[in-house]
Write a protein that holds these residues in place. Structure first.
Motif, PDB file in Angstrom:
ATOM      1  N   SER A  15       0.444  -1.496  -0.558  1.00 36.03           N
ATOM      2  CA  SER A  15       0.439  -0.250   0.010  1.00 36.03           C
ATOM      3  C   SER A  15       0.764   1.578   0.085  1.00 36.03           C
ATOM      4  N   ASP A  16       1.859   1.208   0.797  1.00 36.01           N
ATOM      5  CA  ASP A  16       2.625   2.203   0.366  1.00 36.01           C
ATOM      6  C   ASP A  16       3.310   2.633  -0.744  1.00 36.01           C
ATOM      7  N   LEU A  20       3.276   6.189  -2.792  1.00 37.20           N
ATOM      8  CA  LEU A  20       4.555   6.482  -3.251  1.00 37.20           C
ATOM      9  C   LEU A  20       3.867   6.607  -4.989  1.00 37.20           C
ATOM     10  N   LEU A  21       3.696   5.881  -5.693  1.00 37.27           N
ATOM     11  CA  LEU A  21       4.189   5.597  -7.732  1.00 37.27           C
ATOM     12  C   LEU A  21       2.679   6.846  -7.917  1.00 37.27           C
ATOM     13  N   ILE A  27      12.124   5.977  -7.151  1.00 39.95           N
ATOM     14  CA  ILE A  27      11.954   4.842  -7.962  1.00 39.95           C
ATOM     15  C   ILE A  27      12.058   3.854  -7.600  1.00 39.95           C
ATOM     16  N   VAL A  28      11.155   3.013  -7.927  1.00 43.12           N
ATOM     17  CA  VAL A  28      11.455   1.632  -8.071  1.00 43.12           C
ATOM     18  C   VAL A  28      12.427   0.555  -9.228  1.00 43.12           C
ATOM     19  N   GLY A  44       6.195   1.325 -14.365  1.00 39.92           N
ATOM     20  CA  GLY A  44       7.799   3.374 -14.031  1.00 39.92           C
ATOM     21  C   GLY A  44       8.598   2.307 -13.763  1.00 39.92           C
ATOM     22  N   SER A  45       9.070   0.901 -13.497  1.00 43.44           N
ATOM     23  CA  SER A  45      10.594   0.685 -12.721  1.00 43.44           C
ATOM     24  C   SER A  45      11.859   0.186 -13.442  1.00 43.44           C
ATOM     25  N   ILE A  46      12.707   0.863 -12.590  1.00 37.76           N
ATOM     26  CA  ILE A  46      13.646   0.942 -14.035  1.00 37.76           C
ATOM     27  C   ILE A  46      14.753  -0.423 -13.335  1.00 37.76           C
ATOM     28  N   HIS A  47      15.045  -1.156 -14.485  1.00 36.79           N
ATOM     29  CA  HIS A  47      15.933  -2.753 -13.940  1.00 36.79           C
ATOM     30  C   HIS A  47      17.415  -2.236 -13.730  1.00 36.79           C
TER      31      HIS A  47
END
Length: 121
Positions: A15-16, A20-21, A27-28, A44-47
């Protein structure tokens, strides 16, 4: 006089992370293998594979932005989140980042498994 220091918890909940997103901040970083990421990812995450966390998080700001398309987080950012499939590699990546000075980085312990279940994917 007493001083209280509040350390940011090393983990973040579903949930947090969702909050945030929604705010468009944070930055995920997905530390799973390319094959795992190709099967699904948190939008939206980076690898950055777990074995590259130390080298990629050590890039200077311009190199980081060029490689990942996002600004490199500051060392005190509380919005730097790592995750993997189940939580173990994410925890390892979080510790690596903290050792580099990203003292408030956190692990999404539920990982992509929990995310995909809760998101109905």
């Amino acid at each position: 006089m007493y001083r209280f220091l509040f350390a940011i918890d090393k983990e973040i909940s579903y949930s947090d992370l969702k909050t945030l997103l929604k705010k468009g901040s944070g930055i995920v970083v997905d530390v799973r293998s390319k094959d795992e990421v190709d099967k699904g990812r948190i939008s939206g995450s980076i690898h950055i594979p777990v074995e590259n966390v130390e080298s990629d998080m050590s890039l200077d700001s311009a190199e980081f932005k060029s490689k990942f398309g996002v600004a490199k987080p500051s060392l005190d950012s509380s919005e730097l989140i790592f995750h993997c499939q189940l939580g173990r590699r994410g925890a390892a990546a979080t510790e690596k980042a903290r050792s580099l000075g990203f003292k408030n980085s956190r692990n999404y312990a539920g990982g992509y498994k929990e995310w995909s279940e809760k998101e109905g994917k």
